[in-house]
Design a protein around this motif. Structure first.
Motif, PDB file in Angstrom:
ATOM      1  N   ARG A 319       0.836  -1.200   0.000  1.00 45.52           N
ATOM      2  CA  ARG A 319       0.000   0.000   0.000  1.00 45.52           C
ATOM      3  C   ARG A 319       0.873   1.252   0.000  1.00 45.52           C
ATOM      4  NH1 ARG A 319      -5.313   0.778   1.728  1.00 45.52           N
ATOM      5  NH2 ARG A 319      -5.874   2.917   2.271  1.00 45.52           N
ATOM      6  N   ARG A 320       1.926   1.231   0.804  1.00 49.29           N
ATOM      7  CA  ARG A 320       2.796   2.405   0.899  1.00 49.29           C
ATOM      8  C   ARG A 320       3.654   2.568  -0.358  1.00 49.29           C
ATOM      9  NH1 ARG A 320       6.119   2.965   5.796  1.00 49.29           N
ATOM     10  NH2 ARG A 320       5.442   5.126   6.003  1.00 49.29           N
ATOM     11  N   LYS A 321       3.950   1.479  -1.049  1.00 52.16           N
ATOM     12  CA  LYS A 321       4.613   1.592  -2.345  1.00 52.16           C
ATOM     13  C   LYS A 321       3.709   2.291  -3.353  1.00 52.16           C
ATOM     14  CE  LYS A 321       7.980  -2.185  -2.557  1.00 52.16           C
ATOM     15  NZ  LYS A 321       8.326  -3.451  -3.270  1.00 52.16           N
ATOM     16  N   LEU A 322       2.429   1.942  -3.320  1.00 46.58           N
ATOM     17  CA  LEU A 322       1.466   2.600  -4.204  1.00 46.58           C
ATOM     18  C   LEU A 322       1.373   4.089  -3.880  1.00 46.58           C
ATOM     19  CD1 LEU A 322      -0.784   2.586  -6.327  1.00 46.58           C
ATOM     20  CD2 LEU A 322      -2.378   1.876  -4.521  1.00 46.58           C
ATOM     21  N   LEU A 323       1.335   4.416  -2.592  1.00 50.79           N
ATOM     22  CA  LEU A 323       1.292   5.821  -2.182  1.00 50.79           C
ATOM     23  C   LEU A 323       2.561   6.552  -2.621  1.00 50.79           C
ATOM     24  CD1 LEU A 323      -0.124   5.377   1.446  1.00 50.79           C
ATOM     25  CD2 LEU A 323      -1.356   6.304  -0.531  1.00 50.79           C
ATOM     26  N   GLY A 324       3.701   5.886  -2.475  1.00 46.19           N
ATOM     27  CA  GLY A 324       4.966   6.494  -2.899  1.00 46.19           C
ATOM     28  C   GLY A 324       5.011   6.718  -4.399  1.00 46.19           C
ATOM     29  N   THR A 325       4.461   5.777  -5.173  1.00 50.40           N
ATOM     30  CA  THR A 325       4.410   5.929  -6.630  1.00 50.40           C
ATOM     31  C   THR A 325       3.508   7.101  -7.011  1.00 50.40           C
ATOM     32  OG1 THR A 325       4.720   3.537  -6.894  1.00 50.40           O
ATOM     33  CG2 THR A 325       3.876   4.758  -8.796  1.00 50.40           C
ATOM     34  N   LEU A 326       2.393   7.236  -6.301  1.00 55.95           N
ATOM     35  CA  LEU A 326       1.494   8.368  -6.546  1.00 55.95           C
ATOM     36  C   LEU A 326       2.210   9.683  -6.298  1.00 55.95           C
ATOM     37  CD1 LEU A 326      -1.380   9.472  -7.106  1.00 55.95           C
ATOM     38  CD2 LEU A 326      -1.870   9.165  -4.665  1.00 55.95           C
TER      39      LEU A 326
END
Length: 342
Positions: A319-326
């Motif tokens: 989830r935090r990887k997705l947030l970081g990508t965003l």
């Protein structure tokens, strides 16, 4: 009678219909934009993002959204114009000069197609037969409908961008970092002031998600001020929620209903992001472990550091990887969320 060019006719009808369908899909559908609009939006944003050095604070990036809107409108106009022009060009005798009844040249047909679609009705060139008069009527009517619809599309888009800025300011006003959000909400016993804001947050966040489905172009409206940056604000809100859920001791009274409401609103937004904008998370988008020292100093009832670390580095890793990508997609980093924390 001169022979008709079926290649021009077929190509013209195809371009006109594809453009018309893209306008309808983008302006009247609640399920995203057309393929032409998506391609133009991504292309223009990529150019601006590259020229800005992929820096979210660049003064150039806020111009990307308005330029995309204008470029999409011009693409639609050119598509309709080109399609109608090729249809007229398929028959050498489709348009004549009203003064001497001589055949119009290709350049004059281009002019005729333009003033027909814009419904100017100059009259110095006219259709040569009843069939072409009907075609001209169809072109004029569709031009009026499509171009008017395209222009009025700007209004709800700008309204959605306004809500985006409002949501960003609302979250930023709760605290500059996730830790500050929790500290500002803690009254010594519980986080009641945080949950007092949850209903408004959920309502705005869900509306923002719905707006993305209806007007995906708003994703490219960027603000170079961190406190007005929507991606940074939503990441901050998600981290605040996760610190509450995974960082506080079990005896802390958390409003489970509102925690679940906020979880659902955040999940819906991230599902939309995964479906429309992020196909693969970035390997360099890993998130840091939140600094807990400030929370300890303020007396918040935290779990053991190892338990919190386990949740944030394993359970919440993807989830935090997705947030970081965003964040990366809009030129921000985790340091912009946690400020001094690297």
């Amino acid at each position: 009678m001169l022979p008709m060019n079926t290649l021009f006719l077929g190509l013209g009808l195809l371009i006109y219909l594809i453009t018309a369908m893209d306008i309808v899909k983008t302006t009247l559908s609640s399920n995203g934009g057309g393929k032409i609009t998506d391609a133009v939006s991504k292309g223009v944003w990529k150019a601006f993002f590259t020229l800005s050095g992929k820096n979210g604070r660049s003064k150039l990036l806020p111009y990307a959204g308005p330029v995309i809107l204008v470029t999409v409108l011009l693409t639609w106009v050119v598509g309709l114009w080109l399609g109608f022009f090729l249809v007229l060009l398929s028959d050498p005798g489709s348009v004549i000069k009203s003064s001497d009844q001589s055949l119009a040249s290709p350049l004059e047909k281009l002019y005729y197609a333009g003033f027909t679609l814009s419904t100017l009705g100059v009259g110095d060139y006219v259709a040569s037969s009843n069939l072409w008069r009907i075609v001209t009527d169809v072109g004029a009517f569709s031009g009026l409908v499509f171009i008017t619809t395209s222009i009025t599309y700007f209004l709800p888009v700008l309204s959605a961008v306004g809500l985006q800025s409002k949501l960003s300011l609302y979250i930023s006003g709760m605290g500059k970092t996730p830790q500050q959000v929790l500290i500002n909400s803690w009254n010594g016993k519980n986080f009641s002031s945080f949950f007092d804001t949850t209903s408004d947050l959920c309502q705005m966040l869900m509306q923002h998600t719905i707006n993305h489905h209806s007007y995906p172009i708003i994703h490219y409206f960027h603000n170079s001020q961190p406190k007005l940056a929507i991606s940074r604000a939503i990441v901050q809100l998600d981290e605040s929620h996760k610190l509450l859920k995974h960082g506080m001791k079990q005896e802390v009274d958390l409003d489970e209903l509102k925690m679940n409401m906020l979880q659902e609103a955040l999940d819906s937004f991230l599902d939309m992001v995964k479906g429309n904008y992020v196909k693969h998370t970035s390997p360099s988008a890993g998130a840091p472990l939140p600094d807990l020292e400030e929370l300890k100093v303020k007396g918040l009832p935290l779990k053991e550091k190892e338990d919190i670390k386990e949740s944030f580095t394993h359970e919440l890793q993807e989830r935090r990887k997705l947030l970081g990508t965003l964040l990366q997609m809009e030129g921000w980093t985790w340091q912009d969320v946690y400020l001094k924390q690297t």
